[in-house]
Scaffold this motif. Structure first.
Motif, PDB file in Angstrom:
ATOM      1  N   PHE A 181       9.820  35.315  24.663  1.00 52.80           N
ATOM      2  CA  PHE A 181       9.979  36.298  23.315  1.00 52.80           C
ATOM      3  C   PHE A 181       9.606  37.460  23.627  1.00 52.80           C
ATOM      4  CE2 PHE A 181      11.978  37.875  19.213  1.00 52.80           C
ATOM      5  CZ  PHE A 181      12.865  37.529  18.947  1.00 52.80           C
ATOM      6  N   SER A 182       8.692  37.470  23.634  1.00 52.98           N
ATOM      7  CA  SER A 182       7.851  38.969  23.743  1.00 52.98           C
ATOM      8  C   SER A 182       9.095  39.385  25.250  1.00 52.98           C
ATOM      9  CB  SER A 182       6.909  39.292  24.158  1.00 52.98           C
ATOM     10  OG  SER A 182       5.660  38.726  22.082  1.00 52.98           O
ATOM     11  N   LEU A 183       8.749  38.558  26.283  1.00 58.50           N
ATOM     12  CA  LEU A 183       9.390  39.583  27.282  1.00 58.50           C
ATOM     13  C   LEU A 183      10.519  39.431  26.796  1.00 58.50           C
ATOM     14  CD1 LEU A 183       9.476  39.995  30.436  1.00 58.50           C
ATOM     15  CD2 LEU A 183      10.038  37.070  30.322  1.00 58.50           C
ATOM     16  N   LEU A 184      11.452  39.028  26.653  1.00 59.96           N
ATOM     17  CA  LEU A 184      13.253  38.935  26.608  1.00 59.96           C
ATOM     18  C   LEU A 184      13.511  39.744  25.390  1.00 59.96           C
ATOM     19  CD1 LEU A 184      14.440  36.151  28.300  1.00 59.96           C
ATOM     20  CD2 LEU A 184      13.730  37.941  29.532  1.00 59.96           C
ATOM     21  N   TYR A 185      12.971  40.054  24.129  1.00 60.21           N
ATOM     22  CA  TYR A 185      13.818  40.864  22.943  1.00 60.21           C
ATOM     23  C   TYR A 185      13.860  42.078  23.346  1.00 60.21           C
ATOM     24  CZ  TYR A 185       9.599  42.200  20.228  1.00 60.21           C
ATOM     25  OH  TYR A 185       8.747  43.039  20.108  1.00 60.21           O
ATOM     26  N   THR A 186      14.458  42.735  22.469  1.00 60.60           N
ATOM     27  CA  THR A 186      14.986  44.464  22.074  1.00 60.60           C
ATOM     28  C   THR A 186      14.058  44.863  22.619  1.00 60.60           C
ATOM     29  OG1 THR A 186      16.017  46.014  21.124  1.00 60.60           O
ATOM     30  CG2 THR A 186      14.604  44.502  19.928  1.00 60.60           C
ATOM     31  N   PRO A 187      14.225  45.707  24.311  1.00 65.55           N
ATOM     32  CA  PRO A 187      13.054  47.212  24.470  1.00 65.55           C
ATOM     33  C   PRO A 187      12.642  47.810  23.143  1.00 65.55           C
ATOM     34  CG  PRO A 187      14.908  47.440  25.089  1.00 65.55           C
ATOM     35  CD  PRO A 187      15.192  46.154  24.196  1.00 65.55           C
ATOM     36  N   CYS A 188      11.717  48.815  23.423  1.00 62.48           N
ATOM     37  CA  CYS A 188      10.783  49.404  21.903  1.00 62.48           C
ATOM     38  C   CYS A 188      12.169  50.558  21.555  1.00 62.48           C
ATOM     39  CB  CYS A 188      10.175  50.248  22.752  1.00 62.48           C
ATOM     40  SG  CYS A 188       9.956  51.131  24.479  1.00 62.48           S
ATOM     41  N   VAL A 189      12.092  51.540  21.105  1.00 66.57           N
ATOM     42  CA  VAL A 189      13.005  52.283  20.146  1.00 66.57           C
ATOM     43  C   VAL A 189      12.894  53.815  21.187  1.00 66.57           C
ATOM     44  CG1 VAL A 189      11.120  53.599  18.917  1.00 66.57           C
ATOM     45  CG2 VAL A 189      13.648  53.372  18.614  1.00 66.57           C
ATOM     46  N   ALA A 190      11.993  54.048  22.096  1.00 65.65           N
ATOM     47  CA  ALA A 190      12.449  54.304  23.085  1.00 65.65           C
ATOM     48  C   ALA A 190      13.489  54.577  24.236  1.00 65.65           C
ATOM     49  CB  ALA A 190      10.909  54.855  23.715  1.00 65.65           C
ATOM     50  N   ALA A 191      13.231  53.439  24.731  1.00 64.38           N
ATOM     51  CA  ALA A 191      14.635  53.232  25.779  1.00 64.38           C
ATOM     52  C   ALA A 191      15.596  52.598  24.524  1.00 64.38           C
ATOM     53  CB  ALA A 191      13.988  51.143  26.366  1.00 64.38           C
ATOM     54  N   ILE A 192      15.756  52.575  23.566  1.00 65.25           N
ATOM     55  CA  ILE A 192      16.693  52.067  23.012  1.00 65.25           C
ATOM     56  C   ILE A 192      18.053  53.867  22.538  1.00 65.25           C
ATOM     57  CG2 ILE A 192      17.964  51.469  21.284  1.00 65.25           C
ATOM     58  CD1 ILE A 192      17.599  49.468  22.325  1.00 65.25           C
ATOM     59  N   ALA A 193      16.886  54.424  22.445  1.00 67.74           N
ATOM     60  CA  ALA A 193      16.733  55.839  22.238  1.00 67.74           C
ATOM     61  C   ALA A 193      18.149  56.505  23.739  1.00 67.74           C
ATOM     62  CB  ALA A 193      16.265  56.847  22.075  1.00 67.74           C
ATOM     63  N   SER A 194      16.764  56.095  24.650  1.00 66.59           N
ATOM     64  CA  SER A 194      17.956  56.837  26.357  1.00 66.59           C
ATOM     65  C   SER A 194      18.747  56.045  27.105  1.00 66.59           C
ATOM     66  CB  SER A 194      16.988  56.493  27.404  1.00 66.59           C
ATOM     67  OG  SER A 194      15.317  56.623  27.291  1.00 66.59           O
ATOM     68  N   ILE A 195      19.419  54.679  26.130  1.00 63.33           N
ATOM     69  CA  ILE A 195      20.190  53.862  26.442  1.00 63.33           C
ATOM     70  C   ILE A 195      21.506  54.934  25.909  1.00 63.33           C
ATOM     71  CG2 ILE A 195      21.443  51.495  26.195  1.00 63.33           C
ATOM     72  CD1 ILE A 195      18.865  50.076  26.780  1.00 63.33           C
ATOM     73  N   ARG A 196      21.523  54.903  24.583  1.00 61.36           N
ATOM     74  CA  ARG A 196      22.066  55.960  23.646  1.00 61.36           C
ATOM     75  C   ARG A 196      22.118  57.021  23.874  1.00 61.36           C
ATOM     76  NH1 ARG A 196      22.816  59.642  19.454  1.00 61.36           N
ATOM     77  NH2 ARG A 196      24.125  59.301  17.815  1.00 61.36           N
ATOM     78  N   ARG A 197      21.815  57.633  25.095  1.00 60.00           N
ATOM     79  CA  ARG A 197      21.776  58.759  25.470  1.00 60.00           C
ATOM     80  C   ARG A 197      23.215  58.698  26.385  1.00 60.00           C
ATOM     81  NH1 ARG A 197      16.921  60.393  25.987  1.00 60.00           N
ATOM     82  NH2 ARG A 197      16.704  60.323  27.968  1.00 60.00           N
ATOM     83  N   GLU A 198      22.371  57.521  27.198  1.00 59.44           N
ATOM     84  CA  GLU A 198      23.801  57.669  28.547  1.00 59.44           C
ATOM     85  C   GLU A 198      25.021  57.300  27.846  1.00 59.44           C
ATOM     86  OE1 GLU A 198      22.883  58.607  31.715  1.00 59.44           O
ATOM     87  OE2 GLU A 198      20.852  59.788  30.952  1.00 59.44           O
ATOM     88  N   LEU A 199      24.757  55.892  26.805  1.00 57.22           N
ATOM     89  CA  LEU A 199      25.855  55.557  26.915  1.00 57.22           C
ATOM     90  C   LEU A 199      27.043  55.273  25.882  1.00 57.22           C
ATOM     91  CD1 LEU A 199      24.555  51.648  28.774  1.00 57.22           C
ATOM     92  CD2 LEU A 199      26.006  53.904  29.501  1.00 57.22           C
ATOM     93  N   GLY A 200      25.797  55.702  24.864  1.00 57.87           N
ATOM     94  CA  GLY A 200      26.494  55.640  23.319  1.00 57.87           C
ATOM     95  C   GLY A 200      26.523  54.791  22.228  1.00 57.87           C
ATOM     96  N   GLY A 201      26.384  55.027  21.121  1.00 59.32           N
ATOM     97  CA  GLY A 201      25.713  53.959  19.993  1.00 59.32           C
ATOM     98  C   GLY A 201      25.690  52.264  20.133  1.00 59.32           C
ATOM     99  N   ARG A 202      27.069  52.433  20.747  1.00 57.82           N
ATOM    100  CA  ARG A 202      27.795  51.066  20.395  1.00 57.82           C
ATOM    101  C   ARG A 202      27.307  50.698  21.508  1.00 57.82           C
ATOM    102  NH1 ARG A 202      34.393  51.337  20.375  1.00 57.82           N
ATOM    103  NH2 ARG A 202      34.159  52.271  17.905  1.00 57.82           N
ATOM    104  N   TRP A 203      26.552  50.909  22.526  1.00 56.54           N
ATOM    105  CA  TRP A 203      25.778  49.757  23.478  1.00 56.54           C
ATOM    106  C   TRP A 203      24.867  49.969  23.221  1.00 56.54           C
ATOM    107  CZ3 TRP A 203      28.253  47.547  28.030  1.00 56.54           C
ATOM    108  CH2 TRP A 203      29.952  48.002  28.308  1.00 56.54           C
ATOM    109  N   ALA A 204      23.970  51.197  22.618  1.00 53.33           N
ATOM    110  CA  ALA A 204      22.569  50.860  22.235  1.00 53.33           C
ATOM    111  C   ALA A 204      22.553  50.010  21.328  1.00 53.33           C
ATOM    112  CB  ALA A 204      21.539  52.081  22.215  1.00 53.33           C
ATOM    113  N   LEU A 205      23.055  49.071  20.040  1.00 58.65           N
ATOM    114  CA  LEU A 205      23.423  48.226  19.150  1.00 58.65           C
ATOM    115  C   LEU A 205      23.831  46.624  20.122  1.00 58.65           C
ATOM    116  CD1 LEU A 205      25.207  50.395  16.330  1.00 58.65           C
ATOM    117  CD2 LEU A 205      22.999  49.434  16.851  1.00 58.65           C
TER     118      LEU A 205
END
Length: 239
Positions: free
Chosen positions: A188-212
């Motif tokens: 579970f630790s291997l595959l579950y959501t990445p940390c908030v820093a990675a999510i912030a990077s995804i949001r910056r590149e693709l937008g909030g919907r993709w991050a969610l």
């Protein structure tokens, strides 16, 4: 697609989780299990890529050409500089995000909703909040509210998962978890959501919907993969 697939790969922040559980519960197979976790992340990423190609990214891919520099043997100075930068980055996170997360968890564990000091952690604010998630993780054998709390703290920084468990279990993680629960926790630790820093990077590149989408998708995939591991373990008679 590359951005969506990258979080499936094991990052260095997950290594403390791997090493803690592997050395505690499976010391004789430590190298094999850590290597298997890396390959499992790659395999899940490949399967997700095939799924994306049939759903989100239909059609022919646009050619992408990237010119790489010539490979050269790095100098000792460059190696030492890279090691220092990585160590400095970890120390910065250890004394900011991880320390802050530990303090917050200690506060929530110490007081009840009326801000009175509790004698039993099960009466704390933390237990009340994490208890809402416990039924979701119960089929995985991870229904303890303390485990749920550690996974929540992992959203802030994956390194804090181990520190949180040690704090909440008062150093008695070995007696509280079975080897099968440890194996499920690893997957579970291997595959579950990445940390908030990675999510912030995804949001910056693709937008909030993709991050969610990444958060929801990876939590579902991690839950299903952990359930498969638990079922296989039960069939093999693991306790």
């Amino acid at each position: 697609m590359t951005i969506l697939l990258t979080p499936f790969m094991s990052c260095t922040a997950k290594l403390p989780i791997y090493m803690f559980f592997v050395n505690t519960f499976f010391p004789q197979y430590s190298g094999l299990i850590v290597t298997a976790l890396y390959f499992l992340g790659i395999a899940v990423g490949i399967l997700a890529a095939f799924l994306y190609k049939k759903t989100l990214f239909r059609g022919e891919a646009v050619p992408f050409v990237l010119e790489l520099p010539n490979y050269r043997l790095p100098s000792a100075r460059n190696v030492l500089q890279l090691l220092w930068e990585k160590a400095k980055d970890f120390l910065h996170r250890a004394f900011t995000i991880i320390l802050l997360a530990t303090i917050v968890i200690w506060f929530l564990q110490t007081f009840d909703p009326r801000l009175r000091v509790v004698t039993d952690s099960q009466d704390s604010i933390l237990a009340a909040v994490s208890g809402l998630l416990a039924p979701i993780f119960r089929p995985l054998g991870l229904g303890d509210w303390r485990i749920c709390t550690s996974l929540i703290s992992g959203f802030m920084a994956k390194e804090s998962v181990v520190a949180t468990m040690e704090l909440l279990f008062a150093g008695e993680v070995v007696s509280a978890l079975t080897p099968l629960a440890a194996a499920t926790m690893l997957v579970f630790s291997l595959l579950y959501t990445p940390c908030v820093a990675a999510i912030a990077s995804i949001r910056r590149e693709l937008g909030g919907r993709w991050a969610l989408l990444v958060i929801a998708e990876q939590c579902v995939i991690a839950w299903l993969a952990a359930l498969v591991v638990r079922m296989i373990g039960l069939l093999l008679g693991m306790a």
